[in-house]
Design a protein around this motif. Structure first.
Motif, PDB file in Angstrom:
ATOM      1  N   ALA B  20      -9.645 -26.099-188.890  1.00 46.73           N
ATOM      2  CA  ALA B  20     -10.553 -25.452-187.934  1.00 46.73           C
ATOM      3  C   ALA B  20     -10.080 -25.777-186.535  1.00 46.73           C
ATOM      4  CB  ALA B  20     -11.968 -25.965-188.143  1.00 46.73           C
ATOM      5  N   ILE B  21      -9.881 -24.744-185.711  1.00 47.57           N
ATOM      6  CA  ILE B  21      -9.457 -24.990-184.329  1.00 47.57           C
ATOM      7  C   ILE B  21     -10.659 -24.745-183.428  1.00 47.57           C
ATOM      8  CG2 ILE B  21      -7.841 -24.334-182.508  1.00 47.57           C
ATOM      9  CD1 ILE B  21      -6.057 -23.352-184.997  1.00 47.57           C
ATOM     10  N   ASN B  56     -15.269 -20.496-182.064  1.00 50.05           N
ATOM     11  CA  ASN B  56     -15.616 -20.214-180.659  1.00 50.05           C
ATOM     12  C   ASN B  56     -16.902 -19.388-180.676  1.00 50.05           C
ATOM     13  OD1 ASN B  56     -15.843 -19.099-178.044  1.00 50.05           O
ATOM     14  ND2 ASN B  56     -13.611 -19.257-177.727  1.00 50.05           N
ATOM     15  N   PRO B  57     -17.971 -19.873-180.043  1.00 56.02           N
ATOM     16  CA  PRO B  57     -19.257 -19.161-180.113  1.00 56.02           C
ATOM     17  C   PRO B  57     -19.209 -17.780-179.452  1.00 56.02           C
ATOM     18  CG  PRO B  57     -19.363 -20.981-178.538  1.00 56.02           C
ATOM     19  CD  PRO B  57     -18.075 -21.123-179.263  1.00 56.02           C
ATOM     20  N   GLY B  64      -6.698 -10.724-185.133  1.00 51.13           N
ATOM     21  CA  GLY B  64      -6.929 -10.392-186.539  1.00 51.13           C
ATOM     22  C   GLY B  64      -7.561 -11.514-187.351  1.00 51.13           C
ATOM     23  N   TYR B  65      -7.726 -12.683-186.772  1.00 50.35           N
ATOM     24  CA  TYR B  65      -8.383 -13.793-187.470  1.00 50.35           C
ATOM     25  C   TYR B  65      -9.875 -13.782-187.174  1.00 50.35           C
ATOM     26  CZ  TYR B  65      -4.103 -16.092-189.010  1.00 50.35           C
ATOM     27  OH  TYR B  65      -2.926 -16.388-189.642  1.00 50.35           O
ATOM     28  N   LYS B  66     -10.708 -13.905-188.194  1.00 52.83           N
ATOM     29  CA  LYS B  66     -12.152 -14.032-188.022  1.00 52.83           C
ATOM     30  C   LYS B  66     -12.441 -15.340-187.280  1.00 52.83           C
ATOM     31  CE  LYS B  66     -16.271 -15.399-190.424  1.00 52.83           C
ATOM     32  NZ  LYS B  66     -17.446 -14.829-191.055  1.00 52.83           N
ATOM     33  N   VAL B  67     -13.308 -15.267-186.257  1.00 55.08           N
ATOM     34  CA  VAL B  67     -13.687 -16.468-185.506  1.00 55.08           C
ATOM     35  C   VAL B  67     -15.067 -16.926-185.960  1.00 55.08           C
ATOM     36  CG1 VAL B  67     -14.193 -17.402-183.212  1.00 55.08           C
ATOM     37  CG2 VAL B  67     -12.282 -15.810-183.511  1.00 55.08           C
ATOM     38  N   TYR B  68     -15.202 -18.221-186.236  1.00 56.06           N
ATOM     39  CA  TYR B  68     -16.500 -18.795-186.612  1.00 56.06           C
ATOM     40  C   TYR B  68     -17.221 -19.231-185.348  1.00 56.06           C
ATOM     41  CZ  TYR B  68     -14.391 -18.492-191.154  1.00 56.06           C
ATOM     42  OH  TYR B  68     -13.801 -17.982-192.269  1.00 56.06           O
ATOM     43  N   GLU B  73     -20.746 -22.991-189.888  1.00 48.99           N
ATOM     44  CA  GLU B  73     -20.407 -21.780-190.636  1.00 48.99           C
ATOM     45  C   GLU B  73     -19.047 -21.865-191.349  1.00 48.99           C
ATOM     46  OE1 GLU B  73     -20.402 -18.600-187.796  1.00 48.99           O
ATOM     47  OE2 GLU B  73     -22.416 -19.116-187.080  1.00 48.99           O
ATOM     48  N   LEU B  74     -18.279 -22.927-191.072  1.00 47.85           N
ATOM     49  CA  LEU B  74     -16.900 -23.004-191.589  1.00 47.85           C
ATOM     50  C   LEU B  74     -16.856 -23.010-193.114  1.00 47.85           C
ATOM     51  CD1 LEU B  74     -15.408 -25.669-189.150  1.00 47.85           C
ATOM     52  CD2 LEU B  74     -14.500 -23.345-189.473  1.00 47.85           C
ATOM     53  N   PRO B  75     -15.854 -22.386-193.713  1.00 42.33           N
ATOM     54  CA  PRO B  75     -15.699 -22.433-195.174  1.00 42.33           C
ATOM     55  C   PRO B  75     -15.519 -23.875-195.652  1.00 42.33           C
ATOM     56  CG  PRO B  75     -14.281 -20.739-194.226  1.00 42.33           C
ATOM     57  CD  PRO B  75     -14.839 -21.516-193.077  1.00 42.33           C
TER      58      PRO B  75
END
Lengths: 472, 472
Positions: B20-21, B56-57, B64-68, B73-75
């Motif tokens: 997670a970044i 990033n809220p 193209g990457y989904k942002v949490y 919410e992270l997998p």
């Protein structure tokens, strides 16, 4: 104060009107061919302006050049002879050279004193002919002369094997031929400008003292570097060095320091390396700066070639990496210098202008988010500060917000207008190397580690003190 | 003997299943963008095999990457969090990371303990959350981890600013982030392979001892290099180092050696550099090899990565340049080694096969007209000679008759079949550099000066003695 005869005597080695290449051949890769090709190439490029006379009894022509069958046939403007024929034939050729009136001879050929008694006898015979006829001799058993401004190049290693450095204000004198060649090659890569190189091998005649005297009067040369295994005429060496070091800095790398090294030197050039403490004392008394190794020698030479001399030993450090600042501070102590105590004005000036996470002090750390402007402010303050004598500027070009060209412009600008020496340390890889080279081309010496940058400043400080007469 | 928990605890830093970044952004050049781009690029190259989760809220998608929007919410496969958000928001984020069950965190963000009391309080809060939840933390105020084999790269300097080195058996651990970045950049140019780099900054949790323990068990790593400004838990450091140095060599560059340096270190990472004599004693007692500067550190690392350990301290020198042989002999004495006394068999073998102008002895000088065969003969004899423990081979590739590829084949061949360490010294420029790189790619360490080659051998000799239990 200086011996101006030497200027006239040695001039043909560096600026011949015409060079005779005795032993020139058309066989690629042979010594007599590589030397001929060097002169020919430099003539075609318009760098070598003299005439080229190949000498070989068996050829009539090489690459369109008329070949002379004998020294006696050479045109009268010949003032330099380069000899690349087998050793036993050299004494006879020297006699012909004397008859012809040529006064400067480079004997490339090996197989003389370094091989034993018969070689020594031949050297003695050559020397007697030279002395009786006012001929100066470089060699034998040497690679001779490289002078890029005038196109003299007797280095018998072809360009495919070895690069040639650009010209510059450094003279390099080496007893060892292979070392000289490796160093020229290295200097080409490192971007170090060599104005004149002389490798004298067995030095039966022209020696270190003669070359010091010559380069002292050579306006193209600012600093001299010597690789020495042994000195023959100690008195002449000392007397000359003492005078010349007051005019220009001399840096010496003397090997054979230890018992092991001295023994190896004796097998190599037959040099009596002598006790190292004696050389140490001689260098100190004569103001010669002793280098630890070749990197140290050229690090110093670069600083002398590019920097003004400092008025004292108080170093100011500016960095954008804290760790590198710590290393530089350690080096300041290690090399016997002082960390400058910044004036209150400097502290105030910088504190008012820097963000709170930058560190104002010595070192001043402009930190990893620096732009070029912080470097400008720090340089401005350090240069004005009467407590700072010399500046070490560490630039880690990798930091993200630093405009490389802008900071290079700033450094160049301040180095020009300031009386204080400024050296730069840049640690990194191919990308930062490009910026380091840009700085060097604009006259700023750049070093790859904080230690080497500080060590170069220490050389400047020590020499400045010596010249001012405050002793060693 | 080793703590195997540490292996599992630190594994996600080097081999995460999903990273997670936190603070990922699409603004080019920003820390959170460069780190995201590093992982993305390595994923596209197939090097990074885990999942990448930008957090990033304010964003829904980056490239193209989904942002949490939030850590919660992270997998569930997320096992490494990289934090690049402002310092004040970090403690709250740590709580969420704890709730999520993530056990490895790299805090890139600066502005903590190095800035004063409030920063120290936040560090304490973060540490308490970590301890209570079994989380391991690298940082804060650091550049984190670079692991080329698995594609982990939190170095927030973009590739346009800084090259990345290839992988190799050296681990590099640096307290200073800017220094770490400069060194990676330098290693890339020098062709030095870094298998794993960790820069831990303020090291509130994961420290030198943890990393020693981890790399001791890491089969990809043969040698560890540390840049240290200060050690916090001296007892843990000593206890761990003592065990680990028996398994793998550890090389440390400790700055802040002098009063000037110690003061600078305290401004930099708040480290109490401590009295240098104490560090010297600690390094000696624990078998850590102390480096003088970064060149020395990586010179040693290269030797350990590529060479077998010598059985003794008797060095044999083979050279094609007499001067370089003299310098190497001096260095053998300087670094406390012995020049091997060649056996009668060796002398006889070489004298029968060499031309009379070559010098059989130690150094053996194959001289400037050498071909590759003379090197082969000398290597053959030195390797067989029971009086020689390690070999320094000086190759001035510039000499005219030496077939470079042939001599490279010979050296590689003998280095493989011999039990003795062989290091090569090659002085020169761009052309010889090419051959030096060829040798290095074939597993032979190459050094640019005789001194540095001998100094590297001295490190091997000293460590071999230590491991054999003959003390320091």
């Amino acid at each position: 104060m200086v011996n101006s005869d030497i200027r006239e005597q040695l001039r043909p080695f560096f600026e011949p009107r015409a060079v005779a290449i005795i032993g020139a051949t058309n066989k690629k890769g042979k010594v007599g061919n590589v030397i001929f090709e060097n002169f020919k190439r430099n003539k075609e490029k318009g760098i070598f302006k003299g005439n080229i006379y190949p000498v070989n009894p068996k050829l009539d022509e090489i690459d369109g050049y008329k070949v002379y069958h004998d020294v006696s046939e050479l045109p009268d403007d010949t003032d330099l002879a380069v000899i690349a024929i087998p050793a036993p034939a050299v004494p006879e050729t020297m006699k012909k050279i004397a008859e012809k009136g040529i006064k400067a001879v480079i004997i490339i050929t090996g197989g003389f004193g370094e091989l034993g008694e018969e070689g020594k006898r031949m050297e003695q015979e050559i020397l007697e002919i030279a002395r009786a006829n006012g001929i100066r001799v470089i060699g034998p058993n040497c690679v001779g002369v490289y002078a890029p401004d005038t196109g003299v190049d007797t280095v018998f290693l072809p360009e495919e094997k070895m690069d040639r450095p650009k010209s510059g204000p450094i003279a390099f004198i080496s007893q060892s031929g292979a070392f000289a060649a490796a160093m020229l090659d290295w200097a080409a890569m490192a971007g170090i400008g060599i104005g004149k190189m002389v490798s004298y091998g067995n030095k039966i005649d022209v020696d270190d003292a003669d070359l010091m005297e010559y380069f002292a009067q050579d306006d193209e040369i600012k600093v001299m570097t010597f690789y020495i295994e042994g000195v023959k005429d100690g008195r002449k060496f000392m007397e000359t060095a003492k005078r010349v070091t007051k005019i220009k800095p001399i840096i010496a790398l003397k090997s054979g320091r230890t018992e092991y090294g001295a023994k190896a030197a004796s097998s190599h050039t037959g040099s009596l390396a002598g006790q190292d403490v004696i050389y140490d004392a001689v260098f100190k008394q004569t103001g010669i700066i002793r280098a630890e190794d070749f990197e140290h020698m050229f690090d110093l030479a670069k600083a002398f070639a590019k920097c003004k001399l400092p008025k004292g030993d108080r170093i100011g450090i500016i960095t954008d990496g804290g760790g590198a600042g710590v290393m530089a501070s350690d080096a300041v102590a290690k090399f016997g210098l002082k960390l400058a105590e910044l004036s209150e004005e400097t502290i105030k000036f910088l504190k008012e202008r820097f963000p709170p996470h930058a560190v104002v002090g010595n070192p001043t750390d402009v930190v990893g988010d620096t732009d070029a402007e912080r470097y400008r402010l720090a340089l401005e303050a350090f240069i004005k500060d009467p407590n700072v004598d010399a500046i070490l500027l560490i630039v880690l070009f990798q930091v993200p917000l630093l405009d490389e060209k802008e900071v290079i412009d700033i450094i160049t600008d301040y180095a020009k207008k300031s009386d204080k020496p400024i050296v730069v340390v840049s640690m990194g890889g191919y990308k930062t190397d490009k910026y380091a080279k840009m700085l060097e081309e604009r006259g700023i010496p750049v070093y790859p580690t904080p230690e080497r940058g500080v060590r170069a400043l220490a050389g400047l400080v020590r020499y400045a003190k010596y010249v001012r007469g405050n002793g060693e």
